[in-house]
Structure formats: C-alpha cells, structure tokens
Write an enzyme that holds these catalytic residues in place. Structure first.
Site, PDB file in Angstrom:
ATOM      1  CG  HIS A  40      -1.882   1.152   1.256  1.00  0.00           C
ATOM      2  ND1 HIS A  40      -3.232   0.973   1.445  1.00  0.00           N
ATOM      3  CD2 HIS A  40      -1.715   2.481   1.118  1.00  0.00           C
ATOM      4  CE1 HIS A  40      -3.849   2.134   1.408  1.00  0.00           C
ATOM      5  NE2 HIS A  40      -2.941   3.085   1.222  1.00  0.00           N
ATOM      6  CG  HIS A  42      -0.817   7.115  -0.995  1.00  0.00           C
ATOM      7  ND1 HIS A  42      -2.035   7.283  -1.607  1.00  0.00           N
ATOM      8  CD2 HIS A  42      -1.059   6.418   0.149  1.00  0.00           C
ATOM      9  CE1 HIS A  42      -2.981   6.730  -0.856  1.00  0.00           C
ATOM     10  NE2 HIS A  42      -2.426   6.197   0.211  1.00  0.00           N
ATOM     11  CE  LYS A 126      -7.842   2.262  -0.721  1.00  0.00           C
ATOM     12  NZ  LYS A 126      -6.662   2.923  -0.237  1.00  0.00           N
ATOM     13  CG  HIS A 163      -9.842   4.603   3.336  1.00  0.00           C
ATOM     14  ND1 HIS A 163      -8.647   5.253   3.446  1.00  0.00           N
ATOM     15  CD2 HIS A 163     -10.599   5.066   4.370  1.00  0.00           C
ATOM     16  CE1 HIS A 163      -8.675   6.073   4.485  1.00  0.00           C
ATOM     17  NE2 HIS A 163      -9.859   5.985   5.056  1.00  0.00           N
ATOM     18  CG  HIS A 201      -4.849   2.249   5.732  1.00  0.00           C
ATOM     19  ND1 HIS A 201      -6.196   2.299   5.991  1.00  0.00           N
ATOM     20  CD2 HIS A 201      -4.672   2.918   4.569  1.00  0.00           C
ATOM     21  CE1 HIS A 201      -6.801   2.984   5.039  1.00  0.00           C
ATOM     22  NE2 HIS A 201      -5.890   3.356   4.163  1.00  0.00           N
ATOM     23  CG  ASP A 274      -1.709   4.874   4.069  1.00  0.00           C
ATOM     24  OD1 ASP A 274      -1.806   5.248   2.883  1.00  0.00           O
ATOM     25  OD2 ASP A 274      -2.448   5.299   4.971  1.00  0.00           O
TER      26      ASP A 274
HETATM   27  C1  NCD Z   1      -3.578   9.159   1.993  1.00  0.00           C
HETATM   28  C2  NCD Z   1      -3.096  10.195   0.982  1.00  0.00           C
HETATM   29  O1  NCD Z   1      -2.572  11.243   1.400  1.00  0.00           O
HETATM   30  O2  NCD Z   1      -3.218   9.951  -0.211  1.00  0.00           O
HETATM   31  N1  NCD Z   1      -3.616   9.764   3.297  1.00  0.00           N
HETATM   32  C3  NCD Z   1      -3.569   9.111   4.481  1.00  0.00           C
HETATM   33  O3  NCD Z   1      -3.735   9.768   5.522  1.00  0.00           O
HETATM   34  N2  NCD Z   1      -3.352   7.831   4.561  1.00  0.00           N
HETATM   35  C4  NCD Z   1      -4.905   8.636   1.584  1.00  0.00           C
HETATM   36  C5  NCD Z   1      -5.311   7.399   2.354  1.00  0.00           C
HETATM   37  O4  NCD Z   1      -4.731   6.333   2.157  1.00  0.00           O
HETATM   38  O5  NCD Z   1      -6.214   7.479   3.172  1.00  0.00           O
HETATM   39 ZN    ZN Z   2      -3.353   5.090   1.615  1.00  0.00          ZN
END
Ligand code: NCD
Ligand code: ZN
Length: 372
Positions: A40, A42, A126, A163, A201, A274
C-alpha cells in the site's frame, strides 16, 4: 513456545527458516530477510513522484500503487500511463515493479474490471468511500451502485482494497473503522462471499479481530506508524501534523492489538506502509492534509516495532511472504540486511519546487539501519 531470537552471548548466527540474526562483531546485530514488498503506497506524480520513488525502490521489490491522483486512476488506460511514468521516474539501477490499482467509482463497469484482469498489470481495485480521505471525493457513494464491478471482481479473484472508514460526519472520527465493519464490510461479504478483500491500513482491535476470524479471502495491511504510535503522538506537547493520517492513530489498546496481529504468525496480515507524502506547507497549516511520509525508513520502522514485540523472527513473513502469497504472486528473489544501529532521520527532504517533505519522526533517532 516462543523461540529465543537473540542469544545472550555473541554467538555467531541463529537461523530461523530463511531469516537470520547475526552478530558480526560484538555489539552489532544484523537481520537479513528476503526482499520485501509494500502492499500500500502513495507515489503521487510528476516531481513529487520523482522525489519519493527512490526511497521505496531501494527497499521494496514491488509496491501496490494507490490510484488517488487528481484526476483519479479510474481506467486501465490511465493505470497503464501512470505505470509508465513510474517506470520512467525510476533511478537507473533500480529494480522495482509497480503493481497498479483502479480507483472504484459508482460508474466502474464490469467491462473495465475484465480489462483490468486482462492487462496483467492491474492487481487490485481500491475502494474509497466518497469523502473518507485525501482525494476521495470521486469515490463510491453506495456500494450497491458498483455491484456489477464487484461481481466481476469476485468471479475473477481481483482483490478489493478497502479504505475501511464510514464518512458519516455524525460518527465519531475514532469509531469510523469499527462502524465500517458492521455497516459496509460485513454486508458486502455476505452478499459477495467469494470477494477477495484487503482491509487496508487497519487501526483497531475490532478490525484485527474481524480479519483474523474471516475467511481466507480476507486479509489486511498494517502500517509502521500504527504499530509504533498511539493517538498521544498527535498531541505530544502540541499539535503534531506529521503524525496525522487517515485512519487516524488510535488508543494504545488498539496499537497493541495491531502489534499482536502483525507478529501473530497469521498469513492474513502484511506490510503496507501507506506512505503518503504531502508538502510540508500542506501539513503545517490551519487545515493540514492527512498522510504520513514513512517511505524513507519504512523497513527500519517496522523492525523497531517487531523488536519491541520480541518478534523480529516474524518480520520476514509479514514483510516479504504473506502479501505475495495473498496476491498470488511469486515471492521475491534477493535479500536485504538491517543493522541495529541508532542514527538520526533527516529533518526534511527535497520534494517539489519551493517545498520540502518532512518524514515521520524527522530529526529524531531510529534504532535500525538498512545497509546499502
Ligand atoms: C492518503 C493520501 O494522502 O493519499 N492519506 C492518508 O492519511 N493515509 C490517503 C489514504 O490512504 O487514506
Ligand atoms: Zn493510503
């Protein structure tokens, strides 16, 4: 019986399956594990992507890439383009495979799911409940609207990455994950019992227990920060925006439950950082963005958490095997080594033009170091 991982004297090496703890010299301890994956992550796009990608690529062989760009990655064509941009942004020597995801919307069709399966590079879909988190406004308003897509995913075995928070403003922020289980996840699994679901998460005891007692088709990722911190970290001496993420950190009882789940030996729990970068200015402001940037030192943070639980011998399965097995992908070749050595994380990192990135625990010590 718990196995003793650390010999009290400077013994040469203890092997627990493929996992090794060695003491090359007095006072240094090393652990070697099969190359891990991040289930996971970003990565953002453009300059931000180029800034953060090397940190993940030096640790992980593969990562599941979140689709919450602006605009979101809702089609296989867009996922293919994003994948190419990631590969182009990789440092020359890096070997890293982005595993792409589609962003589920009310309008995702069964045809798009079939194209995703056929693509070979889209590995999951997702679910962002609309409004739940960063860039989730295009997310799902009602799962019934996506039932054709979900039916096709169930048929094809394509995982849904949830999520897991409800968005009802009347529900207390700290209860939104628990309520999601009762009002969304359980009904969904009752309707589509074969659907493969990764509860992303997870942050609560209820989620850990739900996943542990669910069928083989249900698994969960756990972040390093939810294993290491409880909600006090958000308010230690003042508001700490770099510890703010969604789902938000919870009470100590929940952190302990997550640590138990991660170190339990259950194959249902695996590593998902995450890691979610936001420019420092977007975090340190009156209404700061949710997301902790942990990719810089992800494995080192997980090693701290597992050491804290006396379960370093379980880190390899959690980081390197369980996720690959759930996703039905081969386990990685190669290995990496961490050394028990305290060093100080940088206070900030370069990010985009005119802005910097603050990693979790910036400027503070960490007790493991990934060897080059
Ligand atoms: C994530 C993001 O910034 O893209 N933020 C987070 O707090 N985890 C989005 C997400 O996974 O909820
Ligand atoms: Zn995330």
């Amino acid at each position: 019986m718990a196995r003793k991982v650390f010999p009290p004297v400077s013994a040469g090496s203890v092997a627990v399956d493929r996992f090794h703890v060695t003491r090359p010299e007095m006072n240094t301890m090393r652990i070697t594990l099969a190359r891990p994956d991040d289930w996971h992550l970003h990565l953002r796009d453009g300059q931000a992507l180029r800034a953060v990608l090397p940190y993940s690529a030096r640790q992980f062989a593969r990562a599941v890439i979140m689709p919450n760009l602006r605009p979101p990655v809702t089609t296989v064509a867009a996922a293919g383009d994003y994948r190419r941009r990631i590969l182009e942004a990789l440092p020359d020597e890096a070997r890293f495979e982005p595993l792409m995801t589609l962003y589920l919307t009310d309008d995702t069709s069964a045809d798009e799911i079939r194209r995703a399966v056929d693509s070979g590079f889209v590995k999951a879909v997702k679910l962002y409940p609309a409004g739940a988190t960063t860039h989730s406004d295009a997310g799902v308003t009602d799962l019934d609207r996506c039932d054709a897509a979900l039916a096709e995913m169930e048929r094809a075995g394509l995982p849904l990455l949830a999520h897991g928070e409800v968005t009802d403003p009347a529900i207390d922020l700290f209860d939104r994950e628990r309520v999601f289980i009762e009002t969304v996840l359980q009904p969904l699994l009752a309707r589509r019992p074969g659907l493969r679901v990764v509860f992303e998460h997870i942050t609560t005891k209820e989620a850990a227990e739900f996943v542990a007692s669910a069928g083989e088709n249900v698994a969960a990722t756990i972040t390093a920060h939810h294993l290491l911190y409880n909600r006090n970290a958000l308010f230690a001496g003042g508001v700490r925006p770099h510890y703010y993420c969604l789902p938000v950190l919870k009470r100590e009882t929940h952190r302990r439950a997550l640590l138990r789940a991660a170190t339990s030996g259950s194959r249902k729990f695996f590593l998902g950082t995450d890691s979610a970068p936001h420019a420092r200015r977007a975090k340190e402001t009156a209404c700061g963005c949710a997301g902790c940037f942990t990719a810089l030192s992800a494995l080192e943070l997980y090693a701290e958490a597992f050491e804290q639980a006396g379960a370093l011998d379980r880190l390899e399965a959690f980081a390197s095997f369980n996720g690959a097995d759930f996703y039905r992908l081969p386990r990685n070749q190669g290995s990496l080594t961490l050394e028990k050595r305290t060093w100080t994380l940088p206070a900030s990192l370069p990010y985009t033009d005119g802005d910097e990135l603050t990693p979790l625990r910036a400027g503070e010590p960490i007790s493991w170091k990934l060897l080059a």
